[in-house]
Write an enzyme that holds these catalytic residues in place. Structure first.
Site, PDB file in Angstrom:
ATOM      1  N   GLY A  38       0.781  -1.238   0.000  1.00  0.00           N
ATOM      2  CA  GLY A  38       0.000   0.000   0.000  1.00  0.00           C
ATOM      3  C   GLY A  38       0.810   1.282   0.000  1.00  0.00           C
ATOM      4  O   GLY A  38       0.426   2.274  -0.602  1.00  0.00           O
ATOM      5  N   ASP A  59      -5.270   2.745  10.445  1.00  0.00           N
ATOM      6  CA  ASP A  59      -6.698   2.479  10.589  1.00  0.00           C
ATOM      7  C   ASP A  59      -6.930   2.060  12.043  1.00  0.00           C
ATOM      8  O   ASP A  59      -7.032   2.909  12.923  1.00  0.00           O
ATOM      9  CB  ASP A  59      -7.065   1.387   9.583  1.00  0.00           C
ATOM     10  CG  ASP A  59      -8.553   1.142   9.455  1.00  0.00           C
ATOM     11  OD1 ASP A  59      -9.330   2.095   9.587  1.00  0.00           O
ATOM     12  OD2 ASP A  59      -8.946  -0.013   9.209  1.00  0.00           O
ATOM     13  N   ASP A 104      -5.425  -0.305  -2.007  1.00  0.00           N
ATOM     14  CA  ASP A 104      -6.182  -1.242  -2.834  1.00  0.00           C
ATOM     15  C   ASP A 104      -7.477  -1.695  -2.199  1.00  0.00           C
ATOM     16  O   ASP A 104      -7.696  -1.542  -0.994  1.00  0.00           O
ATOM     17  CB  ASP A 104      -5.341  -2.495  -3.091  1.00  0.00           C
ATOM     18  CG  ASP A 104      -5.273  -3.400  -1.854  1.00  0.00           C
ATOM     19  OD1 ASP A 104      -4.970  -2.876  -0.757  1.00  0.00           O
ATOM     20  OD2 ASP A 104      -5.550  -4.604  -1.969  1.00  0.00           O
TER      21      ASP A 104
HETATM   22  P1  IMP Z   1      -4.536  -1.223  10.678  1.00  0.00           P
HETATM   23  O1  IMP Z   1      -3.636  -2.262  11.227  1.00  0.00           O
HETATM   24  O2  IMP Z   1      -5.971  -1.523  10.981  1.00  0.00           O
HETATM   25  O3  IMP Z   1      -4.164   0.176  11.085  1.00  0.00           O
HETATM   26  O4  IMP Z   1      -4.520  -1.377   9.121  1.00  0.00           O
HETATM   27  C1  IMP Z   1      -3.627  -0.819   8.306  1.00  0.00           C
HETATM   28  C2  IMP Z   1      -3.724  -1.451   6.944  1.00  0.00           C
HETATM   29  O5  IMP Z   1      -5.060  -1.730   6.550  1.00  0.00           O
HETATM   30  C3  IMP Z   1      -3.205  -0.465   5.922  1.00  0.00           C
HETATM   31  O6  IMP Z   1      -1.847  -0.629   5.743  1.00  0.00           O
HETATM   32  C4  IMP Z   1      -4.014  -0.805   4.698  1.00  0.00           C
HETATM   33  O7  IMP Z   1      -3.348  -1.795   3.939  1.00  0.00           O
HETATM   34  C5  IMP Z   1      -5.306  -1.392   5.217  1.00  0.00           C
HETATM   35  N1  IMP Z   1      -6.395  -0.391   5.158  1.00  0.00           N
HETATM   36  C6  IMP Z   1      -7.008   0.211   6.193  1.00  0.00           C
HETATM   37  N2  IMP Z   1      -7.960   1.067   5.783  1.00  0.00           N
HETATM   38  C7  IMP Z   1      -7.941   1.024   4.431  1.00  0.00           C
HETATM   39  C8  IMP Z   1      -8.682   1.714   3.405  1.00  0.00           C
HETATM   40  O8  IMP Z   1      -9.563   2.562   3.624  1.00  0.00           O
HETATM   41  N3  IMP Z   1      -8.353   1.386   2.122  1.00  0.00           N
HETATM   42  C9  IMP Z   1      -7.401   0.487   1.797  1.00  0.00           C
HETATM   43  N4  IMP Z   1      -6.682  -0.176   2.722  1.00  0.00           N
HETATM   44  C10 IMP Z   1      -6.940   0.089   4.035  1.00  0.00           C
HETATM   45 MG    MG Z   2      -0.959  -1.613   3.868  1.00  0.00          MG
END
Ligand code: IMP
Ligand code: MG
Length: 186
Positions: free
Chosen positions: A49, A108, A164
């Site tokens: 990403g 996120d 993505d």
């Molecule tokens: P976290 O561990 O929940 O903070 O997730 C982070 C990962 O989730 C990021 O590196 C993204 O690959 C994916 N992600 C979270 N939200 C989105 C979004 O809105 N679009 C695309 N990928 C997302």
């Molecule tokens: Mg990612």
């Protein structure tokens, strides 16, 4: 612009244009250049990403630095995190004694970066800074804050500029909100 990419049809709306992104990335590069002068920097790109952001950002940092790539488990064909982080591709070199910049597409839940921070700390990094293109604070599940964040965004699933859905849309030059109809059956 929109007519050149058929992928735009799957978007509800454009959230950030390539011009806005470009300007912010330049600003962020300048800030990092000031803050990290004289340090021994490794920029770590979290695949896949962050790849587009990473390539643009490192060219705006006017300091000697090295780059590394790491891949961690992602959502797969879903828009919700599983909460489990796995390293799929590890670094080629040690981060011991280095000033590490972890470069990510989006924070996120914060689970991924929280885990990666722990890994770098365990491996003896001198300092660890988190640089993210996007931040979705509404969805945080762990206490994690990026040191450098380009844009705070609302709680919507976004794609483009590296991000993505089911491995698609990474090549969109802008960032947009994906129409829920695209992932309604997942
Ligand atoms: P976290 O561990 O929940 O903070 O997730 C982070 C990962 O989730 C990021 O590196 C993204 O690959 C994916 N992600 C979270 N939200 C989105 C979004 O809105 N679009 C695309 N990928 C997302
Ligand atoms: Mg990612």
């Amino acid at each position: 612009m929109e007519s050149t990419h058929q992928l735009y049809r799957d978007l509800d709306r454009i959230l950030l244009t390539q011009e806005e992104i470009e300007q912010k990335v330049r600003e962020m590069g300048r800030k990092i250049t000031e803050d990290f002068a004289g340090k021994d920097i490794i920029c770590i790109c979290i695949l896949k990403g962050a790849s587009v952001f990473f390539c643009d950002l490192i060219r705006q940092i006017d300091l000697p630095l090295s780059i590394e790539f790491m891949a961690v488990s992602s959502y797969g064909a879903s828009t919700k995190s599983t909460g489990v982080v796995r390293i799929l591709k590890d670094l080629d070199r040690s981060v011991e004694g280095k000033d590490v910049l972890i470069i990510e597409d989006i924070v996120d839940s914060g689970v991924t970066l929280n885990y990666l921070k722990g890994v770098m700390s365990h491996r003896g990094a001198k300092s660890i800074s988190i640089v993210t293109l996007l931040d979705k604070p509404a969805r945080r599940r762990v206490d994690l804050q990026a040191d450098y964040s380009c844009f705070e965004i609302p709680d919507a699933f976004v794609v483009g500029y590296g991000l993505d859905y089911d491995e698609k849309y990474r090549n969109l030059p802008d960032i947009g909100v994906l129409s829920p109809s695209v992932y309604a059956n997942n």
